[in-house]
Design an enzyme around this catalytic site. Structure first.
Site, PDB file in Angstrom:
ATOM      1  NE  ARG A 199      -3.573   2.192   2.822  1.00 10.68           N
ATOM      2  CZ  ARG A 199      -3.317   3.277   3.540  1.00 10.68           C
ATOM      3  NH1 ARG A 199      -2.130   3.420   4.127  1.00 10.68           N
ATOM      4  NH2 ARG A 199      -4.226   4.225   3.664  1.00 10.68           N
ATOM      5  CB  SER A 268     -12.247  -1.480   3.398  1.00 10.74           C
ATOM      6  OG  SER A 268     -10.951  -1.524   2.912  1.00 10.74           O
ATOM      7  CE  LYS A 297      -8.790   4.485   4.753  1.00 10.54           C
ATOM      8  NZ  LYS A 297      -8.441   5.012   3.476  1.00 10.54           N
TER       9      LYS A 297
HETATM   10  C1  LIG Z   1      -6.895  -5.406   5.169  1.00  7.14           C
HETATM   11  C2  LIG Z   1      -7.288  -4.026   4.819  1.00  7.14           C
HETATM   12  N1  LIG Z   1      -8.424  -3.541   5.317  1.00  7.14           N
HETATM   13  C3  LIG Z   1      -8.787  -2.280   5.015  1.00  7.14           C
HETATM   14  C4  LIG Z   1      -8.012  -1.506   4.169  1.00  7.14           C
HETATM   15  C5  LIG Z   1      -8.440  -0.111   3.774  1.00  7.14           C
HETATM   16  O1  LIG Z   1      -8.778  -0.043   2.405  1.00  7.14           O
HETATM   17  P1  LIG Z   1      -9.447   1.297   1.825  1.00  7.14           P
HETATM   18  O2  LIG Z   1     -10.671   1.557   2.576  1.00  7.14           O
HETATM   19  O3  LIG Z   1      -9.565   1.151   0.364  1.00  7.14           O
HETATM   20  O4  LIG Z   1      -8.394   2.398   2.151  1.00  7.14           O
HETATM   21  P2  LIG Z   1      -6.911   2.507   1.568  1.00  7.14           P
HETATM   22  O5  LIG Z   1      -6.090   1.451   2.195  1.00  7.14           O
HETATM   23  O6  LIG Z   1      -6.982   2.342   0.108  1.00  7.14           O
HETATM   24  O7  LIG Z   1      -6.462   3.857   1.989  1.00  7.14           O
HETATM   25  C6  LIG Z   1      -6.846  -2.059   3.671  1.00  7.14           C
HETATM   26  N2  LIG Z   1      -6.047  -1.380   2.858  1.00  7.14           N
HETATM   27  N3  LIG Z   1      -6.509  -3.313   4.000  1.00  7.14           N
HETATM   28  C1  LIG Z   2      -5.308   1.099   5.836  1.00 10.03           C
HETATM   29  C2  LIG Z   2      -6.350   1.060   6.880  1.00 10.03           C
HETATM   30  N1  LIG Z   2      -7.638   0.746   6.595  1.00 10.03           N
HETATM   31  C3  LIG Z   2      -8.404   0.792   7.669  1.00 10.03           C
HETATM   32  C4  LIG Z   2      -9.859   0.521   7.646  1.00 10.03           C
HETATM   33  O1  LIG Z   2     -10.465   0.517   8.710  1.00 10.03           O
HETATM   34  O2  LIG Z   2     -10.362   0.299   6.570  1.00 10.03           O
HETATM   35  S1  LIG Z   2      -7.556   1.224   9.035  1.00 10.03           S
HETATM   36  C5  LIG Z   2      -6.141   1.336   8.182  1.00 10.03           C
HETATM   37  C6  LIG Z   2      -4.836   1.726   8.789  1.00 10.03           C
HETATM   38  C7  LIG Z   2      -4.345   0.783   9.854  1.00 10.03           C
HETATM   39  O3  LIG Z   2      -3.119   1.253  10.222  1.00 10.03           O
HETATM   40  P1  LIG Z   2      -2.499   1.053  11.629  1.00 10.03           P
HETATM   41  O4  LIG Z   2      -2.339  -0.381  11.869  1.00 10.03           O
HETATM   42  O5  LIG Z   2      -1.197   1.780  11.564  1.00 10.03           O
HETATM   43  O6  LIG Z   2      -3.416   1.706  12.614  1.00 10.03           O
END
Ligand SMILES: Cc1ncc(COP(=O)(O)OP(=O)(O)O)c(N)n1
Ligand SMILES: Cc1nc(C(=O)O)sc1CCOP(=O)(O)O
Ligand SMILES: [Mg+2]
Length: 374
Positions: A199, A268, A297
């Protein structure tokens, strides 16, 4: 008067013992012997490759269906391996026995053993198809059919392996941009990580492509799955195991049309409605979160542990709690019903990613294995 002699000349009484040239006949026979040798060698090659795959299906996967399909194909090949083809064998005179390719020595994982052997079988069947046109049309037709059956077996088996590993994976690393990207991911893989998502929301495509290729290779070496965030095209370009989509990204349905059934599609979700849609559209797994607010996020409100408990009761596919999870709060998330988690900072910012991976996995592995089912 003919003066040349040939191996396949014969004594002809009508010419009083004068040696008669039978070159056309001799050449035909010689070519037939060569064709027989090619068929003999490639029948062996295809059967050996099938046997190697069959052993994994039987002992590694305990999968009778795949093992039986390999056996059926081996037996079908055996039917074409007639004594006249075997009689043409000349192993000591075969210069090919000395030739090896460096890649033949390199097998970094079960996946590479399987892929190399599928390639070998498919090549052998193609050779059989072409050369048996000079021998027996029905054999050529059968080999063509078998080649397509092997393609199907390959696709089904590789897809099955992917999905098995997804179901077995409890910890999911989602990467963030880092100068130490590869070292960090490798350290986590050394700790037992089996699922990685690339990502990077801001990099140029050329950098994304370069990094994704390297990560895919690394994951491949460690036998881990490699998923691409957001981008189906990138996933296809680097032959990733799948893609992770958000609610704003391309739909699961369209992604499925592009990626097929063997690759993994994750989605997600933040609530019950999104979860239901993910199930209906055929996602292979979902993200459940953000459990806690997270700087990774920004602006996405936390769903809290209630949605984790809801997922534990209602989600029939693998789901990963995500958002703000670390070594300090993982047990709260597990207590709420999570069997799998996804993290960014906990591993990407860890001083010792191997140790943190081992710790997180040790907590997740305390959950009884029978709870995690397929
Ligand atoms: C395992 C996992 N879960 C949630 C996310 C978040 O995806 P998304 O809502 O498309 O946000 P971005 O990651 O694209 O910013 C994820 N990447 N992985
Ligand atoms: C990439 C992403 N997606 C989310 C969701 O809820 O869809 S939370 C998230 C970030 C998770 O990062 P960390 O482990 O550093 O808190
Ligand atoms: Mg996204």
């Amino acid at each position: 008067m003919v003066t040349k002699t040939y191996d396949n000349s014969h004594f002809d009484e009508s010419t009083n013992g004068v040696v008669v040239m039978v070159e056309p006949y001799s050449q035909k026979q010689q070519i037939q012997q060569v064709v027989y040798r090619i068929l003999d060698a490639n029948l062996d090659r295809a059967r050996e490759g099938l046997r190697i795959i069959e052993e994994w299906c039987r002992f590694g996967l305990n999968n009778a269906q795949f093992a039986l399909e390999c056996k059926r194909l081996r037996q079908e090949l055996a039917k074409w391996h007639t004594p006249e083809l075997r009689a043409a064998r000349d192993t000591p005179g075969d210069p090919g026995t000395e030739l090896t390719h460096p890649q033949e020595e390199e097998r970094v994982s079960i996946k590479s053993v399987l892929q190399a052997n599928f390639c070998r079988i498919e090549e052998a069947l193609r050779v059989l198809e072409e050369y048996s046109k000079l021998h027996q049309q029905s054999m050529a037709k059968a080999c063509k059919q078998m080649r397509y059956q092997v393609y199907t077996l390959e696709s089904n088996l590789m897809g099955y392996q992917r999905h098995q590993l997804l179901w077995r994976s409890r910890l999911y690393l989602v990467t963030s941009p880092s100068e130490n990207l590869l070292n960090n991911v490798e350290a986590a893989l050394k700790g037992g990580l089996t699922l990685v998502q690339y990502r990077d929301k801001n990099a140029d495509d050329s950098l994304r492509l370069e990094q994704a290729k390297k990560l895919r290779q690394l994951c491949h070496i460690y036998g881990a799955l490699f998923i691409i965030n957001d981008r189906v095209d990138l996933a296809l370009a680097v032959d990733a195991d799948g893609v992770h989509l958000g609610q704003q990204d391309m739909s699961v349905t369209v992604a499925r049309q592009l990626l097929g059934s063997q690759r993994i599609i994750g989605l997600s979700t933040t609530n019950a409605e999104e979860m239901q849609r993910a199930l209906t559209e055929g996602a292979d797994y979902i993200g459940v979160g953000p459990v806690y607010e997270t700087p990774t996020k920004v602006g996405k409100a936390a769903t809290g542990l209630e949605y984790v408990s809801y997922a534990a009761k209602n989600c029939s596919i693998p789901w990963f709690a995500i958002g703000g999870i670390d070594a300090n709060n993982i047990n709260d998330v597990i207590d709420a019903g999570a069997e799998r988690i996804a993290v960014v900072r906990s591993l990407m910012q860890a001083e010792q990613p191997t140790l943190v991976t081992q710790y997180l996995l040790s907590q997740l592995n305390r959950i009884k294995p029978e709870v995690i089912s397929h």
